[in-house]
Write an enzyme that holds these catalytic residues in place. Structure first.
Site, PDB file in Angstrom:
ATOM      1  N   ARG A  79       9.879  -9.530   4.906  1.00 35.04           N
ATOM      2  CA  ARG A  79      10.147 -10.327   3.716  1.00 35.04           C
ATOM      3  C   ARG A  79      11.487  -9.911   3.113  1.00 35.04           C
ATOM      4  O   ARG A  79      11.712  -8.735   2.839  1.00 35.04           O
ATOM      5  CB  ARG A  79       9.042 -10.159   2.676  1.00 35.04           C
ATOM      6  N   LYS A 124       6.031  -9.068  10.573  1.00 35.47           N
ATOM      7  CA  LYS A 124       6.557  -9.900   9.487  1.00 35.47           C
ATOM      8  C   LYS A 124       7.498  -9.094   8.601  1.00 35.47           C
ATOM      9  O   LYS A 124       7.252  -7.925   8.305  1.00 35.47           O
ATOM     10  CB  LYS A 124       5.407 -10.467   8.653  1.00 35.47           C
ATOM     11  N   GLU A 136     -30.333 -33.623   2.423  1.00 42.15           N
ATOM     12  CA  GLU A 136     -31.059 -32.488   2.982  1.00 42.15           C
ATOM     13  C   GLU A 136     -31.341 -32.692   4.472  1.00 42.15           C
ATOM     14  O   GLU A 136     -31.427 -33.823   4.949  1.00 42.15           O
ATOM     15  CB  GLU A 136     -32.371 -32.281   2.216  1.00 42.15           C
TER      16      GLU A 136
END
Length: 295
Positions: free
Chosen positions: A193, A191, A39
């Site tokens: 794909r 991008k 703590e």
């Protein structure tokens, strides 16, 4: 006029000193330690009951969980001791990337942190280049996002063949703002794909980069994976050099070494998280904001 105190944690004392010197305020470094059970403990080293307001400065990375708890303890103590106005400066704001619910059952972590700070009495929450500025807003809290983009433009002046690239469309607004100061062409990495192989490739959207010096600009470098993949593709397109600029450089798992191995020529970071690549100092920007708040 309200009487303000600057208080910073030990690893943020350079920011605290700069702010205090610029504004003619007293600066103290908070005492901190960790109990055997993990703590956190904090303490103000002076009597703060004579002050009306507090500027609390914390670099909240690394060990962001502990450091956020320290901020909350310091805020509660200040409020309990009679401080009426607390401005919290977190140059890097942890949990800010979880700014929406991506999957059912998740918390919106950014909103959780902002709500906690607000409930503890934060008059203002100040950070630098948050992931998505539009998410940096909650009810009953004043949130200020500092943009460092003019500083980036100043560093790039004189480079005649510079091209600015965002790693994705979501961060395009950053390179656009740098371009407004610099006048350099900019784009983002799109991008693609392959539907058969699943392979992901990327290229600059509608911009010829052959023979250019490319600067990829983003808010955070964590693992460096996107920049590594982008560098390989950019090199294949005839780019002469690839540079990475980011406000917050976490550089996890030796990300910098892997980026250099992939062909990145340089890494430039700000001092929100000090690293060996810290070359942009945002302290004056923080000073400017605080000066307006307390005048």
């Amino acid at each position: 006029m309200a009487k303000y105190l600057i208080a910073s944690f030990p690893w943020s004392s350079d920011v605290g000193n700069d702010v205090a010197n610029a504004l003619g305020l007293i600066h103290v470094t908070l005492e901190t330690k960790q109990f055997p059970d993990g703590e956190s403990y904090i303490r103000y080293p002076i009597d703060i009951t004579t002050y009306d307001g507090l500027i609390l400065i914390q670099r909240a990375y690394p060990e962001q969980n502990n450091r956020l708890i320290q901020v909350m303890l310091a805020m509660h103590a200040a409020h309990d001791l009679g401080i009426k106005s607390i401005h919290v400066v977190l140059p890097y704001l942890p949990y800010s990337r979880q700014d929406r619910r991506f999957r059912d059952g998740e918390p919106v972590s950014l909103q959780t942190i902002l709500s906690l700070l607000s409930s503890l009495g934060a008059s203002t929450i100040i950070t630098v280049d948050i992931h998505k500025p539009e998410a940096f807003r909650i009810n009953n809290a004043q949130c200020i996002n500092i943009e460092p983009f003019k500083l980036y433009a100043d560093r790039l002046r004189g480079i005649s063949n510079a091209v600015l690239l965002s790693p994705d469309i979501g961060s395009l607004w950053r390179v656009e703002k740098v371009s407004e100061y610099l006048g350099a062409p900019f784009s983002y990495l799109e991008k693609f794909r392959d539907r058969v192989t699943g392979e992901v490739t990327m290229k600059p959207k509608e911009l010829d980069v052959a023979g250019k010096e490319v600067f990829i600009i983003d808010d955070i470098i964590a693992t460096g994976g996107t920049i590594i993949e982008a560098t390989k593709i950019l090199k294949s397109l005839g780019v002469t050099r690839v540079h990475a600029i980011a406000t917050h450089c976490l550089l996890l798992n030796m990300a910098d070494s892997r980026m250099f191995e992939a062909g990145v020529s340089s890494i430039t970071c700000s001092n929100t998280i000090p690293t060996r690549y810290t070359e942009v100092n945002v302290n004056q920007l923080i000073i400017n904001v605080i000066r307006e708040l307390i005048k």
